[in-house]
Structures are given as structure tokens and as C-alpha cells.
Design a protein around this motif. Structure first.
Motif, PDB file in Angstrom:
ATOM      1  N   UNK A 246      43.959   9.682  40.238  1.00  0.00           N
ATOM      2  CA  UNK A 246      44.180   9.604  41.688  1.00  0.00           C
ATOM      3  C   UNK A 246      44.507  10.969  42.270  1.00  0.00           C
ATOM      4  N   UNK A 247      43.772  11.336  43.329  1.00  0.00           N
ATOM      5  CA  UNK A 247      44.100  12.560  44.076  1.00  0.00           C
ATOM      6  C   UNK A 247      44.870  12.224  45.346  1.00  0.00           C
ATOM      7  N   UNK A 248      45.088  10.933  45.587  1.00  0.00           N
ATOM      8  CA  UNK A 248      45.563  10.495  46.906  1.00  0.00           C
ATOM      9  C   UNK A 248      47.073  10.612  47.054  1.00  0.00           C
ATOM     10  N   UNK A 249      47.496  10.958  48.265  1.00  0.00           N
ATOM     11  CA  UNK A 249      48.918  11.145  48.542  1.00  0.00           C
ATOM     12  C   UNK A 249      49.320  10.191  49.660  1.00  0.00           C
ATOM     13  N   UNK A 250      49.442   8.924  49.297  1.00  0.00           N
ATOM     14  CA  UNK A 250      49.840   7.947  50.311  1.00  0.00           C
ATOM     15  C   UNK A 250      50.441   6.730  49.656  1.00  0.00           C
ATOM     16  N   UNK A 251      51.034   5.872  50.479  1.00  0.00           N
ATOM     17  CA  UNK A 251      51.595   4.587  50.040  1.00  0.00           C
ATOM     18  C   UNK A 251      50.828   3.505  50.800  1.00  0.00           C
ATOM     19  N   UNK A 252      50.423   2.460  50.093  1.00  0.00           N
ATOM     20  CA  UNK A 252      49.666   1.387  50.749  1.00  0.00           C
ATOM     21  C   UNK A 252      50.594   0.656  51.732  1.00  0.00           C
ATOM     22  N   UNK A 253      50.175   0.624  52.999  1.00  0.00           N
ATOM     23  CA  UNK A 253      51.046   0.068  54.034  1.00  0.00           C
ATOM     24  C   UNK A 253      51.254  -1.437  53.844  1.00  0.00           C
ATOM     25  N   UNK A 254      50.206  -2.154  53.484  1.00  0.00           N
ATOM     26  CA  UNK A 254      50.317  -3.618  53.430  1.00  0.00           C
ATOM     27  C   UNK A 254      51.195  -4.110  52.276  1.00  0.00           C
TER      28      UNK A 254
ATOM     29  N   UNK B 262      50.069   7.002  58.519  1.00  0.00           N
ATOM     30  CA  UNK B 262      50.133   5.580  58.152  1.00  0.00           C
ATOM     31  C   UNK B 262      51.224   5.331  57.105  1.00  0.00           C
ATOM     32  N   UNK B 263      51.391   6.259  56.189  1.00  0.00           N
ATOM     33  CA  UNK B 263      52.324   6.003  55.076  1.00  0.00           C
ATOM     34  C   UNK B 263      53.789   6.042  55.494  1.00  0.00           C
TER      35      UNK B 263
END
Ligand SMILES: NC(=O)c1ccc[n+]([C@@H]2O[C@H](COP(=O)([O-])OP(=O)(O)OC[C@H]3O[C@@H](n4cnc5c(N)ncnc54)[C@H](O)[C@@H]3O)[C@@H](O)[C@H]2O)c1
Ligand SMILES: O=P(O)(O)OC[C@H](O)CO
Length: 346
Positions: free
Chosen positions: A102-110, A283-284
Motif C-alpha cells: 500500500x502506498x496510500x495515506x488515508x483512513x477509510x471513512x465508512x 476525507x480522512x
């Protein structure tokens, strides 16, 4: 070794270049056919990396089945909130032994889940098959070959080592870490703190204000990360302090730039319309705040930023809100919390 990168935005394309410059062939999935064609014929991605020449060892395709057919390492570089939907479609195409990075820097909102948790849930991959890349890694600087370091985190350090070997090159130095939680949280929360720094920038504040937010931002990041089982060293390292400083200092940061627009008085909609690339913190932020609530950890900066983003606080009230909080000891060494006690304040 067959390596696939899914997502041909700024970081996906740059990371494909990092791997290619480390001496490997890379298959890059682009959502748009024109983007894949441009990468194959002109060796460029003018929308996300204008002026950058890509190695011809990167081959792009808009056909994800083609890209995933034999991939032993699959790098995921789509916006965090789109991961679950995309990966659900991609999961049947993955090799059973593929390592997912994973390269992503976020937290799933749902769900409040970290990206590694979403990957595990959707694909059934065990922790030894999931790795995270996070650190002070502004894509454009790396794409032009400026040196940087990063962290590759995996519960199985031998796997982290393998990914480090695939990516290490003359300008990219990966360190390994087995603290997936700390490395992921550092990357996701710094985006929210960068929004706050951007806001002060847009309001014309100077470096004292920014340094105060960065430092207290690191304090709240560390508090939450420790409550969630992370190692404090990860937050003091490249994926914590390192990324926070790079993002909050750089005009290249989409999160800081987004915050700047808010600080200049633009509405959320106006700032969104002016932002072509992914600013994950927008969003996160709410998801990070929710993680704080569920772990009993105070996150004043995240709370203030979320209030601004959701229209419950005027941007000009953010500074006053943070400054008027009850005075506390700084207690930088008291991040550790005893269960049942209220967390150290910020
Ligand atoms: N750009 C950087 O400097 C950088 C550095 C480190 C980490 N990251 C992280 O990497 C992740 C990707 O960021 P980026 O910079 O490449 O973003 P980007 O906005 O530059 O590119 C996003 C890519 O995802 C595609 N995309 C958009 N919506 C999609 C959807 N619903 N389904 C599938 N694909 C979709 C876009 O077409 C584009 O190719 C983010 O989590 C970001 O925080 C970015
Ligand atoms: O442009 P940003 O704000 O998404 O930040 C990019 C990278 O995460 C910096 O490490």
C-alpha cells in the motif's frame, strides 16, 4: 519478479519509476486508456508528472487483468476511499501468493479502517503478505531524482526487506519496520495536520504558528498511535516526524495547499474544485477523529480541522479555539497512557 503498480496518478507513476530505476520491469495500470497510451508511446504522464521522462521499462495498460496476470508484487496507489471498491473487483485476479504493497495515506471513512486492514479484509491476505510504504515522499521531488528516504513496513520483516530491495536506488533509500500500525497512522494523520498548517499559511501566519501545529500535531498523532498499539519510535522516524515535516513545509503538498485555500477564505467546495489531485486528509480527518474517540484519545487539531471541513467552525475561529484550551504540561515523554485514565492533553 513481476511487479504491478495499480494507479497511475502522481505517486503510482513515480513509484513505478522508482522500481524501474532500481533495475526492474514494471506493469502500470492506468484508469484512462489515453494515460496508458501516453506512458507507452511518449514515456510521459503529462497530467500528473508534466516534464518527467519515464523509463521505457515501465509498460502501462488500462486492462487490470493483463497487469495482474503474473504479478508477484502488487502496489496499490489509488485514493484511499476508493480502495475497497477497486480491490473487491481486483481480488479474483490476484495471485494467491502476491505481496500487496500500500502506498496510500488515508483512513477509510465508512469503517475507520487503515489501508492494510481493508486489504486484509477484501483479499484475505495474511499480515506477511501486506506491506506499507510511507515517509517524506513528495512525488514530484522523487520523480526528478531528488534523494529521499522512506519506510517499508510489514509484520514479516523479511518481506519488508524484499520490497526494500526492489525499490532501493540511487535516490530512494528504504528502511524497514515491522510496526505497520505506526507507519500507517503517521502517514494518514500528517495529512490532517498539514491541512491545519496550510490554513495558518493562508491566514498569513508565520513559522512559529506552523512549528507549534507541527509539534503538537506530532504529539496527538503519537498519542493515538500508541493507544492503537504502535511503537513510539515509528512516529519519531521517517513515517512520523519525517513525513509531517516534509508535508507541512512543502508547497508541493496537496493537503497543505488545500488547507491554504481554506485559510484564504475559500469554501470546501471552492477548494475542492481548485484541487486536481488527491488530498487524503480532507476525507480522512473525520475518520481519524473517530479513531481518537473510540480509543479515548484527545486530538484537538484534528477535531478543529474536522469542524472546519464540516462547516461547524469558521476557519478564522480555529486558532482561537486551539489557543483557548485548558493549559497543560507539555509532558512530551508521557505519551503512554494508563487504561482508564484520561489521556495526556495537547
Ligand atoms: N503524490 C504524492 O506525493 C504521494 C506521496 C506518498 C503517498 N501518496 C498517497 O498515494 C495515494 C495516491 O495518491 P496520488 O498522489 O497518486 O493521487 P493522484 O490524485 O495523483 O492520483 C490518483 C490516481 O488514482 C486514480 N483514481 C482516482 N479515483 C479513482 C477511483 N475511484 N478508482 C480508481 N482509480 C482512481 C486517478 O485516475 C489517478 O491515477 C494517496 O493515498 C496519497 O496520500 C501520495
Ligand atoms: O501531497 P500530499 O499532501 O498528499 O503529500 C504527499 C506525500 O504524502 C508526502 O510524503
Amino acid at each position: 519478479m513481476t511487479i504491478a503498480v495499480l494507479g497511475a496518478g502522481s505517486w503510482g507513476t513515480t513509484f513505478a519509476k522508482v522500481i524501474a530505476d532500481a533495475g526492474h520491469e514494471v506493469l502500470l495500470w492506468a484508469r484512462r486508456t489515453e494515460a496508458a497510451d501516453e506512458i507507452n508511446t511518449s514515456h510521459s504522464n503529462s497530467r500528473y508528472l508534466p516534464g518527467i521522462e519515464l523509463p521505457d521499462t515501465i509498460r502501462a495498460s488500462d486492462d487490470v487483468a493483463d497487469v495482474l496476470a503474473a504479478a508477484e508484487v502488487v502496489v496499490l496507489a489509488v485514493p484511499a476511499q476508493s480502495l475497497r471498491e477497486n480491490l473487491t473487483a481486483w481480488a479474483p485476479l490476484l495471485r494467491e501468493d502476491a505481496v500487496l504493497v500500500s502506498l496510500m495515506k488515508g483512513i477509510e471513512v465508512s469503517t475507520g479502517k487503515r489501508m492494510s486492514e481493508v486489504i486484509a479484509e477484501v483479499t484475505g491476505a495474511g499480515p506477511e503478505r501486506i506491506a506499507i510504504v510511507s515517509g517524506p515522499n513528495l512525488a514530484r521531488e522523487i520523480a526528478v531524482g531528488q534523494p529521499t528516504a522512506t519506510v517499508i513496513a510489514c509484520a514479516d520483516e523479511a518481506v519488508a526487506d524484499r520490497i526494500a530491495e526492489l525499490t532501493a536506488n540511487a535516490y530512494f533509500r528504504p528502511y524497514t519496520n515491522d510496526d505497520v500500525v505506526g507507519v500507517e497512522l503517521g502517514g494518514a494523520i500528517k495529512n490532517v495536520i498539514a491541512l491545519a498548517v496550510g490554513i495558518t499559511d493562508g491566514q498569513g501566519m508565520g513559522d512559529n504558528s506552523k512549528a507549534s501545529i507541527i509539534t503538537r500535531g506530532l504529539a496527538e498523532t503519537t498519542r493515538l498511535a500508541l493507544a492503537m498499539g504502535a511503537d513510539a519510535h515509528s512516529l519519531a522516524g521517517l513515517a512520523g516526524l519525517g513525513d509531517l515535516v516534509a508535508t507541512c513545509a512543502s508547497p508541493l503538498s496537496r493537503n497543505r495547499s488545500f488547507g491554504r485555500l481554506l485559510g484564504e477564505g475559500l469554501s470546501l467546495e471552492e477548494a475542492t474544485a481548485r484541487t486536481a489531485q488527491t488530498a487524503e486528509g480532507v476525507k480522512s480527518a473525520a475518520a481519524v477523529l473517530e479513531l481518537g474517540r473510540s480509543h479515548g484519545v484527545e486530538l484537538p487539531i484534528t477535531q478543529g480541522v474536522t469542524a472546519v471541513l464540516t462547516g461547524r467552525l469558521h476557519v478564522d475561529e480555529l486558532g482561537g479555539l486551539l489557543l483557548s484550551r485548558k493549559r497543560k504540561t507539555e509532558s512530551p515523554m508521557k505519551y503512554d497512557q494508563t487504561p482508564g485514565q484520561s489521556p495526556a492533553g495537547s
